[in-house]
Design an enzyme around this catalytic site. Sequence first.
Site, PDB file in Angstrom:
ATOM      1  N   THR A  57      26.835  59.095  38.299  1.00  0.00           N
ATOM      2  CA  THR A  57      26.398  60.095  37.510  1.00  0.00           C
ATOM      3  C   THR A  57      26.953  60.496  36.352  1.00  0.00           C
ATOM      4  OG1 THR A  57      25.810  60.783  40.034  1.00  0.00           O
ATOM      5  CG2 THR A  57      25.285  62.475  38.144  1.00  0.00           C
ATOM      6  N   ASN A 146      20.962  60.006  46.365  1.00  0.00           N
ATOM      7  CA  ASN A 146      20.968  61.593  46.973  1.00  0.00           C
ATOM      8  C   ASN A 146      19.433  61.828  47.198  1.00  0.00           C
ATOM      9  OD1 ASN A 146      20.125  62.370  44.479  1.00  0.00           O
ATOM     10  ND2 ASN A 146      22.115  63.189  43.808  1.00  0.00           N
ATOM     11  N   HIS A 531      29.164  66.736  48.954  1.00  0.00           N
ATOM     12  CA  HIS A 531      29.292  67.566  47.654  1.00  0.00           C
ATOM     13  C   HIS A 531      31.057  67.493  47.217  1.00  0.00           C
ATOM     14  CE1 HIS A 531      25.207  69.684  48.658  1.00  0.00           C
ATOM     15  NE2 HIS A 531      25.292  68.547  48.047  1.00  0.00           N
ATOM     16  N   ALA A 565      32.786  64.574  39.220  1.00  0.00           N
ATOM     17  CA  ALA A 565      32.827  65.670  40.376  1.00  0.00           C
ATOM     18  C   ALA A 565      34.359  66.032  40.526  1.00  0.00           C
ATOM     19  CB  ALA A 565      32.046  65.346  41.643  1.00  0.00           C
TER      20      ALA A 565
END
Length: 595
Positions: A57, A146, A531, A565
Amino acid sequence: MAFCRYLTWSSVVSAVLAAPPLLNQAQAGGTQRPVGTSFGVPGSSSKFDYVIIGGGTAGLTVAERLSEDPTISVAVIEAGGFYELDNGNVSQIPAFYAKNFNQTAAPETIQPLIDWEYIIEPQVGLANRRFHYSQGKTLGGSSGRNSNIFTRGTKGYYQRWADLVGDPSWAWDNILPYFKKSVDFTPPDTAKMGVDANISYDPAAYGAGGPLHVAYSNYYQPMNPGLIKGFEALNFSYQPGFSSGRMDGYGYLAVTIDPKTQIKDSSETAFLSGAFNATNFRVYKNTIAQKISVPRDHGDRRSGRNSRSLTRSPQMLMVSGIGPRDILAQHNIPVIVDRQVGQNWQDHCAFEFQYKMNVEGNAALEGDKQFLYQATEDFLQTQTGPLTNWGGDILGFEKLPSPYREALNQSALTELAELPDDQPEVEWLIASHGPQMATSSYVTFTPAILAVTSKGTIGLTSANAADNPIIDPKTFSSPTEQALGIQIYKRLQEFVNATGLTTGPELKIGPRGSDADILAGMKQTGLPWYHGVASCPMGKESDPNAVVDGKGRVFGTKGLRVVDASVIPLLAPGHSMAPVYMVAEKLADAIKKGL
Ligand SMILES: Cc1cc2nc3c(=O)[nH]c(=O)nc-3n(C[C@H](O)[C@H](O)[C@H](O)COP(=O)(O)OP(=O)(O)OC[C@H]3O[C@@H](n4cnc5c(N)ncnc54)[C@H](O)[C@@H]3O)c2cc1C
Ligand SMILES: *[C@@H]1O[C@H](CO)[C@@H](O)[C@H](O)[C@H]1NC(C)=O
Ligand SMILES: *[C@@H]1O[C@H](CO)[C@@H](O)[C@H](O)[C@H]1NC(C)=O
Ligand SMILES: *[C@@H]1O[C@H](CO)[C@@H](O)[C@H](O)[C@H]1NC(C)=O
Ligand SMILES: *[C@@H]1O[C@H](CO)[C@@H](O)[C@H](O)[C@H]1NC(C)=O
Ligand SMILES: *[C@@H]1O[C@H](CO)[C@@H](O)[C@H](O)[C@H]1NC(C)=O
Ligand SMILES: *[C@@H]1O[C@H](CO)[C@@H](O)[C@H](O)[C@H]1NC(C)=O
Ligand SMILES: *[C@@H]1O[C@H](CO)[C@@H](O)[C@H](O)[C@H]1NC(C)=O
C-alpha cells in the site's frame, strides 16, 4: 549503492504470462515501451537512487511519487506478483472478499501466492486460539487483500499523534491535503443501486483527479433500512461519511473501488501503472529482500540521495541489525542500533455474531447457485448487484454510552479518558455474511474495540527474512478492553433487536448469563483485525519506544526510512488503509523536498 547484492530470488518465479490486457497498458506518451522494461530480472546487479522494499500500500504510493521526478531512479522489491493473476478474480470482485481468508487457516482459503501464511501465537485473551493473520504478499500488499473500507480517523486522534511526535505537521489540517492528494472521488450512483438511497457525503473531504478511486458500490444492501432503524433506536446521530475528521454516529461507507467497473482499487491499480510511465523505474517481483546494509548515522543524516532507502516491517529492521539487543543476540545478528522495534505493536479486536436474516444479502452467494448466477450476470453486464459490494454499507461509531458506561470500573474509565473526546471506543460494522456454503440470508454484526490498550509484539524465528516472524498481537488481553467487551455484548442485544432484521438466536455463542460467562463467550468469538500499526513507531528521539522520527528516518542510521503502517504511532479509530496512503503521500513529499 547496490542493495541488490543482498537479494535472493524467491523460489516462486512467475510463469511466462500470455500478455493479458493489464500487462499491455504501459506506454510512455506516443512512444512504445514494452511493459517488461519496468521489471527487473535475476542475474544482473543494479544501482538505484531509492530501493523500496515491499510493493504494498505505502510502497507503490511512494514509488510512483518519487518516480514522477525523471532524475530519480527507483526500484521496488516485492515478494509477491500480481493478485489479479495469482488469485483468479477473487481479489478483484468486492463480494469475494469473504472468500479471501479464513482465520482458522483452512488451506483452501489461505491462497499462498498472495498471502504470507502467518499463523500467530495462541492468543491468551482469545481462549488460547491461534489464527491465520492475513497479510498481502502481492503488488498492492494488503490493499490488494482487504475489503476496501475507507475511513480516516478523527481530528483529535491526529492531534494526539502530532503531540506524541512533537511535530504539528501531523495534525488534521496539515495532513488533509495528503489525504486528498491520493483520491479521485465519485458520488454514489443511486440509479444503478436501484433505490432512492439518500446517501450523504462530504465532497469537501475528498479530492478529484488523484490515482485512487473512492466511490460506492452499485448495490444497496437490503438490510440497510433495518440498520438505520437500529442505529436511530440507539440514539446514534447521522454522519455524512467518515472522511471529514469526525466519526461519532452512523453513516454510509465509501470504498476504494473503480466506480465504472466496480472492481477493487489497490495501490497496484492506482499507483503502479503511473510508475510504469517513468523510465527510471523497475519492479523486482517474486523477490524477497533479505537484508539491508544499514548506513550508520555519523551526524550528517542529510547526505546524498544514493544513501537513502525505504523499507517496511520490523522483521526487516531486526534481521538487518536494528532492534532490541536481546532479540538480535538470540539470532547472532550484530547490533547496529538498539531500539524497541516490534515491541509496541497494536491491532484492533473485533467480534463476530451471526444470525439468520429476513432480507436478501451476500451470504447466499456462497451456496445458492441461482443467486450467484444472477449476481454474476448483473456484475458482468451492468456492473450492479451484490458482487459489487463487500458485504455492508452502513456502520456506526461511538463512545460507550450510558447505562453501559456506568458499569465500567474506575481503572477502565481512567484508561479510556486518555483518548481524545472525539475518538470513538467502539465500531459497529455489519455485513450480510454467513457461514460457509450458506444457501439463505445471514447477517454478521461485528462490533470492534477501537480503544486498544493491549500491546503486541513481533519477534524473530531466525535471522532469515524468508522465515515468518513470531507474531503475537495479544488481542483482547487488557482488563480495560475486556471490561468494554462485556458491555459491548449487552449493547449488541439491544441493537440487534432494534433492527428487526434477525430471525432466531445468535448462531455461535448463544444466550449468556453472568459477566464472567459473557467474557468467556467474547474470548471465543473475538479476533485480531489486520490493522496492525506501531511496530516501528515514530516519535521523539528521547522516547525509548520510538524507532523513527516524524519523517520516517530510522534513529541511529542515515539514508534509511520506514514508510508504512508500522510507523503510525497510535492505532486510528476505524480502518487503517486510508491513514497508510496519507503517510505514504506525506513522507514521499518530504523525501522529494529533501526533508
Ligand atoms: C484481510 C485484510 C482486510 C483489511 N481490511 C481493511 C479495510 O477494509 N479497510 C482498511 O482501511 N484497512 C483494511 N486492512 C488494513 C490495511 O489493508 C493495511 O493497514 C494496509 O494495507 C497496510 O499497508 P502497508 O503498506 O503498511 O503494508 P502492505 O500493504 O501489507 O504492504 C507490505 C508489502 O511488503 C511486501 N514485503 C514484505 N516483506 C518483504 C520482503 N522481505 N521482501 C519483499 N517484499 C516484502 C509484502 O509482500 C507486501 O506487498 C485490511 C487488512 C487485511 C490483511
Ligand atoms: C502515462 O503517461 C501518458 C503520457 O504522458 C499519460 O497520458 C498517461 O495518463 C500516464 N499514465 C498514468 C497512469 O499516469
Ligand atoms: C474456515 O475453514 C474451516 C475449515 O475448513 C471451516 O470449518 C470454517 O467454516 C471456515 N470459516 C469461514 C468463515 O469460512
Ligand atoms: C436524507 O438524509 C438526510 C440525513 O439523514 C436527511 O436530513 C434528509 O432529510 C434525507 N432526505 C430525504 C429526501 O430523505
Ligand atoms: C440521545 O442523544 C441526545 C443528544 O446527544 C441526548 O441528549 C439524549 O439524552 C440521548 N438519549 C438517550 C436515551 O440516550
Ligand atoms: C470468477 O472466476 C470464476 C472462475 O474462473 C468464474 O466461474 C466466475 O464466473 C467469475 N466471476 C465473475 C463475476 O466474473
Ligand atoms: C475492572 O474490570 C475488569 C474487567 O472486568 C477487570 O479485569 C479488572 O480487574 C477491574 N479492575 C479493578 C481495579 O477492579
Ligand atoms: C426489542 O424491540 C422492540 C421493538 O422493536 C421493543 O419493544 C423491545 O423493548 C425490545 N427489547 C429489548 C430487550 O430491547
